[in-house]
Design an enzyme around this catalytic site. Structure first.
Site, mmCIF file in Angstrom:
data_model
loop_
_atom_site.group_PDB
_atom_site.id
_atom_site.type_symbol
_atom_site.label_atom_id
_atom_site.label_comp_id
_atom_site.label_asym_id
_atom_site.label_seq_id
_atom_site.Cartn_x
_atom_site.Cartn_y
_atom_site.Cartn_z
ATOM 1 N N SER A 22 67.848 83.278 11.744
ATOM 2 C CA SER A 22 67.531 81.302 11.381
ATOM 3 C C SER A 22 68.393 80.651 11.891
ATOM 4 O O SER A 22 69.180 80.554 12.626
ATOM 5 C CB SER A 22 66.369 81.895 9.619
ATOM 6 O OG SER A 22 66.074 80.813 9.853
ATOM 7 N N ASP A 61 55.417 83.495 14.531
ATOM 8 C CA ASP A 61 57.323 81.921 13.388
ATOM 9 C C ASP A 61 56.637 80.559 14.209
ATOM 10 O O ASP A 61 56.323 80.493 14.821
ATOM 11 C CB ASP A 61 58.326 82.449 14.578
ATOM 12 C CG ASP A 61 59.554 82.134 13.245
ATOM 13 O OD1 ASP A 61 58.815 81.326 12.818
ATOM 14 O OD2 ASP A 61 60.322 82.520 13.998
ATOM 15 N N HIS A 120 58.106 84.451 10.648
ATOM 16 C CA HIS A 120 60.169 84.373 10.685
ATOM 17 C C HIS A 120 60.574 85.741 9.796
ATOM 18 O O HIS A 120 61.660 85.602 10.146
ATOM 19 C CB HIS A 120 59.927 82.942 9.946
ATOM 20 C CG HIS A 120 61.504 82.365 10.021
ATOM 21 N ND1 HIS A 120 62.032 81.836 11.717
ATOM 22 C CD2 HIS A 120 62.148 81.927 9.005
ATOM 23 C CE1 HIS A 120 62.828 81.420 11.646
ATOM 24 N NE2 HIS A 120 63.375 81.643 10.057
#
Ligand SMILES: *[C@@H]1O[C@H](CO)[C@@H](O)[C@H](O)[C@H]1NC(C)=O
Ligand SMILES: *[C@@H]1O[C@H](CO)[C@@H](O)[C@H](O)[C@H]1NC(C)=O
Ligand SMILES: *[C@@H]1O[C@H](CO)[C@@H](O)[C@H](O)[C@H]1NC(C)=O
Ligand SMILES: *[C@@H]1O[C@H](CO)[C@@H](O)[C@H](O)[C@H]1NC(C)=O
Ligand SMILES: *[C@@H]1O[C@H](CO)[C@@H](O)[C@H](O)[C@H]1NC(C)=O
Length: 413
Positions: free
Chosen positions: A190, A361, A390
């Site tokens: 991320s 996501d 995610h």
């Protein structure tokens, strides 16, 4: 705390003796210049022992089959970052390349260690013979604070995402390089990938890296639909709170509560029912739901309001650029009206990259990921897991078969 490395004092002493002759002053100056950088670097990091709040003590040592060391690694702007080195004691000697792992926003390095060893990428890498270095961003729970400021000072929170790009990641990668003398394998998640993509546009940083794996990769945030970021961005909640003098973003403090309240009311979300993680990452498919309360304790750590604000700016602008201080602020900081963009095409085409992203996501949206791929010069290996959202890339129960086995192959091929 114990200092583990000492400057080469003997060399300095003999250098001083050189000044006996004027002719040799020049030679002395040259020698000083040569010595200056290794001294500065060797003197600064520290091994930290007996930290009973640390990652080693809390997550690694109880398992019994790993060696773990805690380090405090300084940045140029005074932060003391936590880096842990994890190696397996089940194998004779680590011979493979070192790995550096970098977490996402509002997390710490613990995110790699919250599941069992057979479900956690950090332990799988250690078990397959890598020394694993785990990074922790400034202000996350497992870093070591700042040499001057404490968490209650507003200066402690006065930093943008660009500071992670300019300071945190380069300092930690250089530290791993100094420890090992090897180029390293990078794993990001991320915002850890976002920071890496921006840092890797610098040749001094990318030259330390041999291969990179980007989990839930982010550069552009144009199509974000995860509530905390998308709703906040379009409410301009970040600007409202910065104007109101909020510096630390924590879901537990006054400013953070006002922020999440704004978002939750507007999006008509239930925000305090243990779904905090979903609020930040969007829904995840494949985590152990009975472990959610445990994940939420660890995975919702403080960050700076400006870091959140910069993400909100990037949602609004659709770009991949430095912090936008507004017209006059930009002129003062950058001598230009607009903040400059990070140039993804500057990442060398021959750096092997693997991207793993999820079909569900809402932060690393599929369209944004394709735009990211299109912006790179190289041709990354891409894994799409249709069911994953995610957070699944770090915490899903079946991530080993879906993703991590492929990461191990990629690193060892
Ligand atoms: C760590 O703690 C142990 C037990 O309290 C103590 O014996 C040891 O000296 C400590 N080590 C350091 C480096 O402080
Ligand atoms: C790395 O290289 C330097 C210079 O050659 C050497 O002094 C140091 O011991 C090496 N460190 C490791 C961990 O191999
Ligand atoms: C889920 O987590 C609970 C609580 O930690 C644990 O008892 C259980 O074995 C886990 N389930 C799976 C499938 O790993
Ligand atoms: C993280 O740090 C904050 C601030 O010091 C503290 O309130 C929180 O309890 C810590 N969380 C964990 C899991 O250690
Ligand atoms: C992982 O779990 C998801 C959701 O249950 C499932 O759709 C997927 O097939 C699983 N993957 C593997 C490799 O078992």
């Amino acid at each position: 705390m114990e200092r583990c490395s000492n400057p080469p004092a003997g060399k300095m002493g003999s250098a001083v003796a050189l000044i006996s002759s004027r002719k040799q002053t020049v030679a002395f100056m040259v020698l000083l210049m040569v010595l200056a950088s290794p001294i500065a670097r060797a003197d600064v990091w520290k091994e930290v022992t007996n930290n009973t709040q640390g990652i080693c003590f809390t997550f690694v040592e109880p398992l019994g089959s790993y060696q773990c060391k805690e380090f405090s690694v300084p940045t140029e702007d005074g932060f003391l970052l936590g880096v842990q080195k994890v190696s397996s004691t089940k194998i004779a000697k680590a011979k493979k390349d070192p790995v550096f792992m970098y977490h996402g926003i509002m997390q710490g390095g613990d995110v790699w260690l919250l599941n069992s060893p057979s479900e956690s990428l950090a332990f799988l890498l250690a078990d397959s013979g890598h020394d694993v270095f785990i990074g922790n961003t400034r202000s996350s729970n497992f870093s070591y604070g700042h040499k001057t400021y404490s968490r209650s000072d507003k200066e402690f929170w006065d930093w943008t995402w660009d500071d992670l790009v300019d300071h945190d990641l380069p300092s930690m990668l250089q530290f791993v390089h100094d420890q090992t003398n090897e180029t390293l394998l990078f794993v990001g998640f991320s915002q850890g990938t976002m920071t890496a993509f921006a840092s890797f546009t610098q040749s001094s940083v990318v030259s330390l890296v041999k291969k990179a794996v980007m989990l839930s990769p982010i550069a552009y945030l144009r199509h974000v639909t995860a509530p905390l970021l998308e709703v906040a961005a379009w409410l301009f909640a970040d600007e409202i709170l910065l104007l109101a003098g909020v510096y630390e973003f924590s879901v537990e403090n006054e400013g953070g509560r006002r922020f999440t309240d704004m978002v939750c009311k507007s999006a008509q979300l239930k925000c305090y029912d243990g779904s905090l993680l979903s609020l930040i990452t969007g829904p995840n498919c494949c985590m152990n739901t009975s472990r959610m309360p445990y994940y939420t304790i660890y995975e919702v750590q403080s960050t700076s309001m400006k870091n959140i604000a910069q993400m909100a700016q990037l949602v609004r602008s659709g770009g991949f650029s430095r912090f936008d201080y507004g017209l006059f602020g930009n002129l003062a900081h950058y001598r230009s009206i607009f903040p400059s963009s990070y140039d993804l095409s500057a990442i060398p085409a021959d750096l092997p990259i693997m991207l793993a992203h999820g079909g569900q996501d809402t932060l690393a949206d599929k369209v944004d990921v394709s735009d990211l791929i299109a912006s790179l010069q190289g041709d990354p290996q891409v894994i799409l897991v249709p069911e994953y959202a995610h957070g699944d890339f770090v915490l899903a129960l079946n991530a080993t078969t879906e993703v991590y086995d492929k990461v191990l192959n990629f690193f060892n091929s």
